[in-house]
Design a protein around this motif. Structure first.
Motif, PDB file in Angstrom:
ATOM      1  N   PHE A  33      -5.465   6.571  13.758  1.00 16.93           N
ATOM      2  CA  PHE A  33      -5.971   5.605  12.782  1.00 16.93           C
ATOM      3  C   PHE A  33      -4.838   5.238  11.835  1.00 16.93           C
ATOM      4  O   PHE A  33      -3.769   5.868  11.835  1.00 16.93           O
ATOM      5  N   SER A  34      -5.071   4.214  11.015  1.00 14.33           N
ATOM      6  CA  SER A  34      -3.969   3.646  10.231  1.00 14.33           C
ATOM      7  C   SER A  34      -3.534   4.510   9.055  1.00 14.33           C
ATOM      8  O   SER A  34      -2.365   4.482   8.671  1.00 14.33           O
ATOM      9  N   THR A  35      -4.454   5.256   8.455  1.00 13.32           N
ATOM     10  CA  THR A  35      -4.134   5.966   7.214  1.00 13.32           C
ATOM     11  C   THR A  35      -3.509   7.324   7.516  1.00 13.32           C
ATOM     12  O   THR A  35      -4.196   8.342   7.632  1.00 13.32           O
ATOM     13  N   VAL A  36      -2.181   7.310   7.652  1.00 16.89           N
ATOM     14  CA  VAL A  36      -1.413   8.531   7.892  1.00 16.89           C
ATOM     15  C   VAL A  36      -0.225   8.519   6.936  1.00 16.89           C
ATOM     16  O   VAL A  36       0.012   7.536   6.231  1.00 16.89           O
ATOM     17  N   SER A  37       0.528   9.590   6.904  1.00 16.24           N
ATOM     18  CA  SER A  37       1.668   9.662   5.992  1.00 16.24           C
ATOM     19  C   SER A  37       2.692   8.584   6.336  1.00 16.24           C
ATOM     20  O   SER A  37       2.773   8.128   7.489  1.00 16.24           O
ATOM     21  N   PRO A  38       3.490   8.137   5.360  1.00 13.69           N
ATOM     22  CA  PRO A  38       4.509   7.112   5.636  1.00 13.69           C
ATOM     23  C   PRO A  38       5.469   7.490   6.757  1.00 13.69           C
ATOM     24  O   PRO A  38       5.885   6.623   7.529  1.00 13.69           O
ATOM     25  N   ASP A  39       5.829   8.776   6.861  1.00 13.15           N
ATOM     26  CA  ASP A  39       6.721   9.205   7.943  1.00 13.15           C
ATOM     27  C   ASP A  39       6.078   8.973   9.302  1.00 13.15           C
ATOM     28  O   ASP A  39       6.699   8.408  10.212  1.00 13.15           O
ATOM     29  N   VAL A  40       4.838   9.405   9.443  1.00  8.02           N
ATOM     30  CA  VAL A  40       4.134   9.245  10.717  1.00  8.02           C
ATOM     31  C   VAL A  40       3.904   7.770  11.004  1.00  8.02           C
ATOM     32  O   VAL A  40       4.077   7.304  12.144  1.00  8.02           O
ATOM     33  N   TYR A  41       3.539   7.004   9.976  1.00  8.04           N
ATOM     34  CA  TYR A  41       3.233   5.584  10.172  1.00  8.04           C
ATOM     35  C   TYR A  41       4.464   4.834  10.694  1.00  8.04           C
ATOM     36  O   TYR A  41       4.376   4.068  11.664  1.00  8.04           O
ATOM     37  N   ALA A  42       5.624   5.063  10.050  1.00  7.05           N
ATOM     38  CA  ALA A  42       6.853   4.372  10.448  1.00  7.05           C
ATOM     39  C   ALA A  42       7.263   4.765  11.862  1.00  7.05           C
ATOM     40  O   ALA A  42       7.604   3.901  12.682  1.00  7.05           O
ATOM     41  N   ARG A  43       7.236   6.059  12.136  1.00  2.72           N
ATOM     42  CA  ARG A  43       7.658   6.538  13.465  1.00  2.72           C
ATOM     43  C   ARG A  43       6.731   5.990  14.557  1.00  2.72           C
ATOM     44  O   ARG A  43       7.190   5.555  15.614  1.00  2.72           O
ATOM     45  N   ARG A  44       5.441   5.978  14.288  1.00  5.74           N
ATOM     46  CA  ARG A  44       4.466   5.530  15.285  1.00  5.74           C
ATOM     47  C   ARG A  44       4.625   4.039  15.595  1.00  5.74           C
ATOM     48  O   ARG A  44       4.552   3.620  16.756  1.00  5.74           O
ATOM     49  N   LEU A  45       4.857   3.221  14.562  1.00  3.96           N
ATOM     50  CA  LEU A  45       5.013   1.786  14.798  1.00  3.96           C
ATOM     51  C   LEU A  45       6.296   1.506  15.581  1.00  3.96           C
ATOM     52  O   LEU A  45       6.307   0.657  16.487  1.00  3.96           O
ATOM     53  N   CYS A  46       7.373   2.217  15.264  1.00  3.75           N
ATOM     54  CA  CYS A  46       8.618   2.049  16.024  1.00  3.75           C
ATOM     55  C   CYS A  46       8.421   2.463  17.483  1.00  3.75           C
ATOM     56  O   CYS A  46       8.932   1.803  18.400  1.00  3.75           O
ATOM     57  N   GLN A  47       7.683   3.529  17.702  1.00  2.42           N
ATOM     58  CA  GLN A  47       7.414   3.979  19.065  1.00  2.42           C
ATOM     59  C   GLN A  47       6.567   2.954  19.814  1.00  2.42           C
ATOM     60  O   GLN A  47       6.761   2.749  21.023  1.00  2.42           O
ATOM     61  N   THR A 106       0.836  -1.206   0.000  1.00  2.19           N
ATOM     62  CA  THR A 106       0.000   0.000   0.000  1.00  2.19           C
ATOM     63  C   THR A 106       0.866   1.249   0.000  1.00  2.19           C
ATOM     64  O   THR A 106       1.685   1.444   0.906  1.00  2.19           O
ATOM     65  N   VAL A 107       0.678   2.104  -1.014  1.00  2.10           N
ATOM     66  CA  VAL A 107       1.436   3.353  -1.094  1.00  2.10           C
ATOM     67  C   VAL A 107       0.532   4.533  -0.770  1.00  2.10           C
ATOM     68  O   VAL A 107      -0.697   4.451  -0.874  1.00  2.10           O
ATOM     69  N   TYR A 108       1.158   5.629  -0.374  1.00  7.77           N
ATOM     70  CA  TYR A 108       0.422   6.821   0.030  1.00  7.77           C
ATOM     71  C   TYR A 108       0.130   7.683  -1.195  1.00  7.77           C
ATOM     72  O   TYR A 108       0.704   8.744  -1.389  1.00  7.77           O
ATOM     73  N   GLY A 109      -0.778   7.189  -2.037  1.00  2.00           N
ATOM     74  CA  GLY A 109      -1.178   7.916  -3.234  1.00  2.00           C
ATOM     75  C   GLY A 109      -2.428   8.745  -2.989  1.00  2.00           C
ATOM     76  O   GLY A 109      -2.829   8.977  -1.848  1.00  2.00           O
ATOM     77  N   LEU A 110      -3.067   9.168  -4.064  1.00  3.20           N
ATOM     78  CA  LEU A 110      -4.241  10.039  -3.955  1.00  3.20           C
ATOM     79  C   LEU A 110      -5.353   9.378  -3.163  1.00  3.20           C
ATOM     80  O   LEU A 110      -5.992  10.022  -2.313  1.00  3.20           O
ATOM     81  N   ARG A 111      -5.611   8.093  -3.403  1.00  7.38           N
ATOM     82  CA  ARG A 111      -6.686   7.399  -2.701  1.00  7.38           C
ATOM     83  C   ARG A 111      -6.467   7.414  -1.188  1.00  7.38           C
ATOM     84  O   ARG A 111      -7.388   7.690  -0.416  1.00  7.38           O
ATOM     85  N   LYS A 112      -5.250   7.127  -0.751  1.00  5.81           N
ATOM     86  CA  LYS A 112      -4.958   7.100   0.684  1.00  5.81           C
ATOM     87  C   LYS A 112      -4.925   8.505   1.286  1.00  5.81           C
ATOM     88  O   LYS A 112      -5.266   8.706   2.457  1.00  5.81           O
ATOM     89  N   ARG A 113      -4.526   9.495   0.488  1.00  4.52           N
ATOM     90  CA  ARG A 113      -4.537  10.878   0.991  1.00  4.52           C
ATOM     91  C   ARG A 113      -5.969  11.344   1.243  1.00  4.52           C
ATOM     92  O   ARG A 113      -6.261  12.016   2.243  1.00  4.52           O
ATOM     93  N   LEU A 114      -6.878  10.979   0.348  1.00  5.41           N
ATOM     94  CA  LEU A 114      -8.288  11.323   0.553  1.00  5.41           C
ATOM     95  C   LEU A 114      -8.860  10.562   1.741  1.00  5.41           C
ATOM     96  O   LEU A 114      -9.652  11.106   2.522  1.00  5.41           O
ATOM     97  N   GLU A 115      -8.453   9.295   1.902  1.00  2.00           N
ATOM     98  CA  GLU A 115      -8.902   8.516   3.053  1.00  2.00           C
ATOM     99  C   GLU A 115      -8.400   9.133   4.361  1.00  2.00           C
ATOM    100  O   GLU A 115      -9.108   9.176   5.364  1.00  2.00           O
ATOM    101  N   HIS A 116      -7.163   9.647   4.329  1.00  2.00           N
ATOM    102  CA  HIS A 116      -6.611  10.314   5.511  1.00  2.00           C
ATOM    103  C   HIS A 116      -7.439  11.540   5.881  1.00  2.00           C
ATOM    104  O   HIS A 116      -7.759  11.767   7.055  1.00  2.00           O
ATOM    105  N   LEU A 117      -7.818  12.324   4.878  1.00  2.00           N
ATOM    106  CA  LEU A 117      -8.627  13.515   5.124  1.00  2.00           C
ATOM    107  C   LEU A 117      -9.983  13.136   5.719  1.00  2.00           C
ATOM    108  O   LEU A 117     -10.436  13.748   6.702  1.00  2.00           O
ATOM    109  N   TRP A 118     -10.614  12.116   5.158  1.00  2.00           N
ATOM    110  CA  TRP A 118     -11.922  11.685   5.652  1.00  2.00           C
ATOM    111  C   TRP A 118     -11.832  11.186   7.085  1.00  2.00           C
ATOM    112  O   TRP A 118     -12.667  11.533   7.939  1.00  2.00           O
ATOM    113  N   LYS A 119     -10.812  10.387   7.392  1.00  2.00           N
ATOM    114  CA  LYS A 119     -10.668   9.851   8.752  1.00  2.00           C
ATOM    115  C   LYS A 119     -10.302  10.944   9.753  1.00  2.00           C
ATOM    116  O   LYS A 119     -10.662  10.859  10.935  1.00  2.00           O
ATOM    117  N   THR A 120      -9.594  11.963   9.289  1.00  2.00           N
ATOM    118  CA  THR A 120      -9.273  13.083  10.176  1.00  2.00           C
ATOM    119  C   THR A 120     -10.549  13.770  10.650  1.00  2.00           C
ATOM    120  O   THR A 120     -10.666  14.173  11.817  1.00  2.00           O
TER     121      THR A 120
END
Length: 396
Positions: free
Chosen positions: A375-389, A353-367
């Protein structure tokens, strides 16, 4: 990367046994409410018997994979994969269906580098014992299968997911070369199957993280967030074991010795950095618990472990750069990490799963729908940092 180019075609017949089973399987189909035989103790895991609606499909998969693997047995990889190896498509025509093998030579090289004998791979996935179907709690519409010994995991994908996977496959193999003890699930095969006048079914084959499964007591799928991350546990004393999620893990910890924890945190950082560079999100850390028996506790044979861990390494500095560790003397050692009392099965999966247009719109809706919640649909930077934390907060 360009899409794989059409490759050679082979015309093959089903083996006598597989052909006989495929011919008789359709008569046993029962629609959606099929009779499930030979239930396993793990919830959602069923043998695909002749009455199962997917029986004919899995027979074709088995026959096709047997023939596809025979090609790599007859023509073993020589040296590192080339650009042509990554783009090769081999089409084999069977009685009633066609099976494509995508990037076959490149993935045969990976199997060889893992010490997996092609004959063993062929015998496990080919005709003989039926596959198991895993009915998960995932929202995905994919179908999930396991080989009869639960060593290999098969998953159907969408065409766009396969194209994405093939596009980053060279970088994936480079990452595994740099970090041989990576937590990334090992991709072993990419295929498509097409019945006459039907749509193609794309599927991949991976080394199962949860292997060997016999003594596993708890399983988790972790994304580092809270929205939709709860599964109703099985009743007390029930023989069924669910794949639980983040919120089910509250109050629990992963208990490791100091060096093991340091290795895990470092490898999570290396692997999620790689996935972030690929613009990926929505991957999961699979995790399972298995209590160690008395003869499995302690350092064991340090010389044996060290030999397994530094095989092919020129120096200890190289081993440190690659973040190698002492591997346990167990099957599937790359996905196993031992603590003082528990054995942990760990692996990063769902890498499509890549952070393309579909996932960016999903991020906006979930926000808007889940303000101030994770929630799961966040930018790759936030997603990676959050899972490591999450891993750092839940290990000791």
């Amino acid at each position: 990367m360009a899409a794989p180019s059409p490759g050679p075609r082979e015309v093959l017949a089903l083996s006598p046994e597989a052909g006989r089973k495929a011919a008789t399987s359709s008569s046993g189909r029962r629609g959606f409410l099929w009779r499930l035989r030979d239930k396993k103790l793990r919830v959602g895991l069923f043998e695909i018997s002749p009455e199962h609606e997917l029986h004919r499909l899995t027979l074709m998969m088995q026959a096709g994979l047997w023939a596809a693997t025979q090609v790599s047995i007859d023509h073993p990889p020589r040296g590192l994969p080339t650009e042509e190896d990554f783009s090769e498509v081999l089409t084999q025509v069977h009685e009633g269906f066609e099976l494509d093998t995508l990037a076959g030579p490149a993935l045969a090289w990976l199997r060889h580098s893992l010490g997996l004998a092609e004959e063993d791979y062929q015998a496990t996935l080919g005709p003989g014992s039926p596959y198991l179907q895993f009915l998960s709690t995932s929202k995905s519409k994919a179908s999930f299968f396991l080989s009869h010994d639960q060593r290999f995991f098969l998953k159907t994908l969408l065409r766009r997911e396969v194209r994405m996977l093939l596009a980053y496959l060279p970088r994936y193999l480079q990452h595994l070369q740099r970090h041989p003890h990576s937590l990334l699930a090992r991709l072993l095969g990419v295929h498509s199957l097409q019945v006459a006048r039907g749509k193609k079914t794309y599927f991949i084959i991976m080394q199962s993280v949860f292997y060997p499964a016999g003594r596993i007591s708890e399983r988790y799928d972790i994304k580092g967030c809270e929205v939709s991350r709860w599964v109703e546990p099985a009743p007390e004393n029930s023989p069924l074991v669910l794949v639980l999620k983040d919120l089910n893990f509250q109050g629990k910890t992963i208990n490791l010795a100091g060096p093991q924890r340091s290795w895990l945190l470092q490898q999570m950082e290396l692997d999620t950095t790689f996935l972030r560079e690929l613009n990926m999100l929505d991957y999961s850390l699979l995790m399972a618990f298995q209590r160690l028996q008395e003869d499995e506790k302690g350092p064991g044979s340090l010389l044996f472990h060290t030999a397994r861990s530094v095989l092919g390494v020129q120096s200890l500095d190289e081993a440190r750069t690659q973040n190698r560790r002492l591997l346990p003397s167990a099957p599937n050692a790359l996905h196993i990490l031992d603590g003082p009392e528990q054995r942990y099965f760990l692996g990063l999966v769902d890498l499509t799963t890549v952070y393309g247009l579909r996932k960016r719109l999903e991020h906006l809706w979930k926000t808007l729908r889940y303000p101030y919640r994770d929630f799961s649909t966040v930018s790759p930077d936030v997603y990676a940092r959050r899972l490591c934390q999450w891993v750092e907060a839940h290990t000791e």
